[in-house]
Design a protein around this motif. Structure first.
Motif, short mmCIF file in Angstrom:
data_model
loop_
_atom_site.label_atom_id
_atom_site.label_comp_id
_atom_site.label_asym_id
_atom_site.label_seq_id
_atom_site.Cartn_x
_atom_site.Cartn_y
_atom_site.Cartn_z
N GLU A 1 0.71 -1.37 0.12
CA GLU A 1 0.14 0.04 -0.04
C GLU A 1 0.66 1.33 0.05
O GLU A 1 0.60 2.28 -0.73
N GLN A 2 1.83 1.30 0.76
CA GLN A 2 2.81 2.33 0.81
C GLN A 2 3.72 2.60 -0.53
O GLN A 2 3.76 3.81 -1.06
N ALA A 3 4.28 1.36 -0.98
CA ALA A 3 4.94 1.55 -2.56
C ALA A 3 3.90 2.20 -3.55
O ALA A 3 4.18 2.95 -4.20
N LYS A 4 2.78 1.55 -3.43
CA LYS A 4 1.57 2.02 -4.44
C LYS A 4 1.27 3.37 -4.37
O LYS A 4 1.38 4.05 -5.29
N GLY A 5 1.25 3.64 -3.06
CA GLY A 5 1.01 5.27 -2.99
C GLY A 5 2.04 6.16 -3.25
O GLY A 5 1.91 7.04 -3.92
N ASN A 6 3.38 5.67 -3.25
CA ASN A 6 4.57 6.29 -3.68
C ASN A 6 4.60 6.42 -5.04
O ASN A 6 4.96 7.44 -5.80
N VAL A 7 4.12 5.38 -5.74
CA VAL A 7 4.00 5.43 -7.30
C VAL A 7 3.14 6.38 -7.70
O VAL A 7 3.51 7.38 -8.56
N LYS A 8 1.89 6.31 -7.06
CA LYS A 8 0.92 7.39 -7.36
C LYS A 8 1.23 8.84 -7.25
O LYS A 8 1.10 9.47 -7.82
N GLU A 9 1.94 8.92 -5.98
CA GLU A 9 2.28 10.31 -5.62
C GLU A 9 3.43 10.73 -6.73
O GLU A 9 3.22 12.06 -6.98
#
Length: 68
Positions: free
Chosen positions: A10-18
């Motif tokens: 979830e954190q990695a996915k968020g980092n990519v989206k950001e």
């Protein structure tokens, strides 16, 4: 509760989206990424706290059972 791998994902996915949102000047995607990262971090802390509570209650149970 999510498991450790799900929280990290979830954190990695968020980092990519950001990052993509920032690169493309898409504030909605950037904010969604920030929210995903925060959610993953919060879930990680909740899971850590739950593990500590479980460890504590297990120790109390063990102590109680030894005293019988």
């Amino acid at each position: 509760m999510a498991n450790k791998e799900e929280n990290k994902f979830e954190q990695a996915k968020g980092n990519v989206k950001e990052t993509v949102g920032n690169a493309t000047d898409n504030k909605d995607l950037e904010n969604e990424g920030k929210a995903d990262k925060t959610s993953g971090k919060i879930n990680e802390k909740v899971d850590e706290a739950a593990d500590k509570v479980k460890d504590f209650t297990d120790k109390v149970k063990d102590k109680f059972n030894k005293d019988k």
